[in-house]
Enzyme design. Structure first.
Site, PDB file in Angstrom:
ATOM      1  N   THR A 153       1.812   6.353   5.106  1.00 28.44           N
ATOM      2  CA  THR A 153       1.800   5.292   4.081  1.00 28.44           C
ATOM      3  C   THR A 153       1.600   5.858   2.674  1.00 28.44           C
ATOM      4  O   THR A 153       2.290   5.471   1.732  1.00 28.44           O
ATOM      5  CB  THR A 153       0.660   4.286   4.400  1.00 28.44           C
ATOM      6  N   TYR A 213       3.412  -9.147   4.979  1.00 30.69           N
ATOM      7  CA  TYR A 213       2.176  -8.376   4.804  1.00 30.69           C
ATOM      8  C   TYR A 213       0.933  -9.230   5.079  1.00 30.69           C
ATOM      9  O   TYR A 213      -0.102  -9.059   4.418  1.00 30.69           O
ATOM     10  CB  TYR A 213       2.136  -7.767   3.402  1.00 30.69           C
ATOM     11  N   HIS A 273       9.994   0.571   4.250  1.00 36.51           N
ATOM     12  CA  HIS A 273       9.199  -0.001   5.359  1.00 36.51           C
ATOM     13  C   HIS A 273       9.926   0.230   6.675  1.00 36.51           C
ATOM     14  O   HIS A 273      11.150   0.129   6.731  1.00 36.51           O
ATOM     15  CB  HIS A 273       9.031  -1.516   5.156  1.00 36.51           C
TER      16      HIS A 273
HETATM   17  P1  TYD Z   1       0.541  -0.612   6.116  1.00 41.04           P
HETATM   18  O1  TYD Z   1       1.096  -1.671   7.029  1.00 41.04           O
HETATM   19  O2  TYD Z   1      -0.886  -0.189   6.284  1.00 41.04           O
HETATM   20  O3  TYD Z   1       1.406   0.743   6.157  1.00 41.04           O
HETATM   21  P2  TYD Z   1       2.932   1.105   6.496  1.00 41.04           P
HETATM   22  O4  TYD Z   1       3.812   0.510   5.420  1.00 41.04           O
HETATM   23  O5  TYD Z   1       2.956   2.609   6.454  1.00 41.04           O
HETATM   24  O6  TYD Z   1       3.243   0.539   7.855  1.00 41.04           O
HETATM   25  O7  TYD Z   1       0.677  -1.115   4.618  1.00 41.04           O
HETATM   26  C1  TYD Z   1       1.762  -1.884   4.218  1.00 41.04           C
HETATM   27  C2  TYD Z   1       2.035  -1.638   2.768  1.00 41.04           C
HETATM   28  O8  TYD Z   1       0.921  -2.002   1.971  1.00 41.04           O
HETATM   29  C3  TYD Z   1       2.272  -0.177   2.419  1.00 41.04           C
HETATM   30  O9  TYD Z   1       3.560   0.262   2.793  1.00 41.04           O
HETATM   31  C4  TYD Z   1       2.022  -0.182   0.944  1.00 41.04           C
HETATM   32  C5  TYD Z   1       0.893  -1.205   0.797  1.00 41.04           C
HETATM   33  N1  TYD Z   1      -0.415  -0.530   0.647  1.00 41.04           N
HETATM   34  C6  TYD Z   1      -0.943  -0.378  -0.626  1.00 41.04           C
HETATM   35  O10 TYD Z   1      -0.337  -0.801  -1.621  1.00 41.04           O
HETATM   36  N2  TYD Z   1      -2.158   0.263  -0.773  1.00 41.04           N
HETATM   37  C7  TYD Z   1      -2.853   0.751   0.293  1.00 41.04           C
HETATM   38  O11 TYD Z   1      -3.958   1.327   0.103  1.00 41.04           O
HETATM   39  C8  TYD Z   1      -2.289   0.600   1.613  1.00 41.04           C
HETATM   40  C9  TYD Z   1      -3.017   1.132   2.823  1.00 41.04           C
HETATM   41  C10 TYD Z   1      -1.085  -0.060   1.747  1.00 41.04           C
END
Ligand code: TYD
Length: 137
Positions: A93, A51, A117
């Site tokens: 998400t 992340y 994920h």
């Molecule tokens: P992201 O890479 O933006 O989304 P995705 O998993 O859909 O590809 O975000 C990674 C992770 O970060 C998401 O799965 C959960 C966490 N997250 C939060 O905890 N709060 C938030 O506001 C966002 C946007 C993400």
């Protein structure tokens, strides 16, 4: 469309709630194959790499705590157009914005504890598979 690989990870509460089989069935029902899989505990460094694009976000400590709260189930999933297909199956998400019938709409508790994920591009799939499985086969 040739066969692709993607990196999929079931997040800690899915294992705690006994939902692994349900989610795996959805992936297999869609026609995708699970090629490699392992249950593993992540450490802070692994989470920070995965992340890295979110390290400066206010919610990062909450996200880190969630990802440390128990083991995850990491998978390499293969199939035709699997990267986009899995992203569709997973949903947005934030589960409140995820289309009904998606995994996050049905199983995620909130935007942080969002169940699963899936890689977003071929390049990231290769990076994530190598990070979690030590090789891209
Ligand atoms: P992201 O890479 O933006 O989304 P995705 O998993 O859909 O590809 O975000 C990674 C992770 O970060 C998401 O799965 C959960 C966490 N997250 C939060 O905890 N709060 C938030 O506001 C966002 C946007 C993400």
């Amino acid at each position: 469309m040739p066969k692709q690989k993607t990196f999929i990870m079931l997040k800690p509460d899915i294992l705690k709630r006994g939902l692994m089989g349900t989610i795996i069935s959805r992936i297999e029902d869609k026609g995708y194959q699970i090629e490699r899989a392992q249950i593993m505990d992540l450490d802070k460094q692994m989470i920070a790499h995965h992340y890295a694009h979110l390290l400066d976000e206010d919610f990062y400590p909450k996200l880190e705590a969630y990802m440390l709260s128990g083991p995850v189930f990491a998978m390499v999933v293969t199939g035709e157009n699997v990267i986009t297909g899995m992203r569709q199956l997973i949903g947005a998400t934030d589960p409140n914005e995820a289309e009904s019938g998606t995994i996050r709409a049905d199983f995620a508790k909130n935007v942080t504890e969002n169940a699963i994920h899936g890689s977003d591009t071929e390049e990231n799939a290769a990076i994530e598979i190598t990070r979690f499985f030590n090789s891209y086969e």
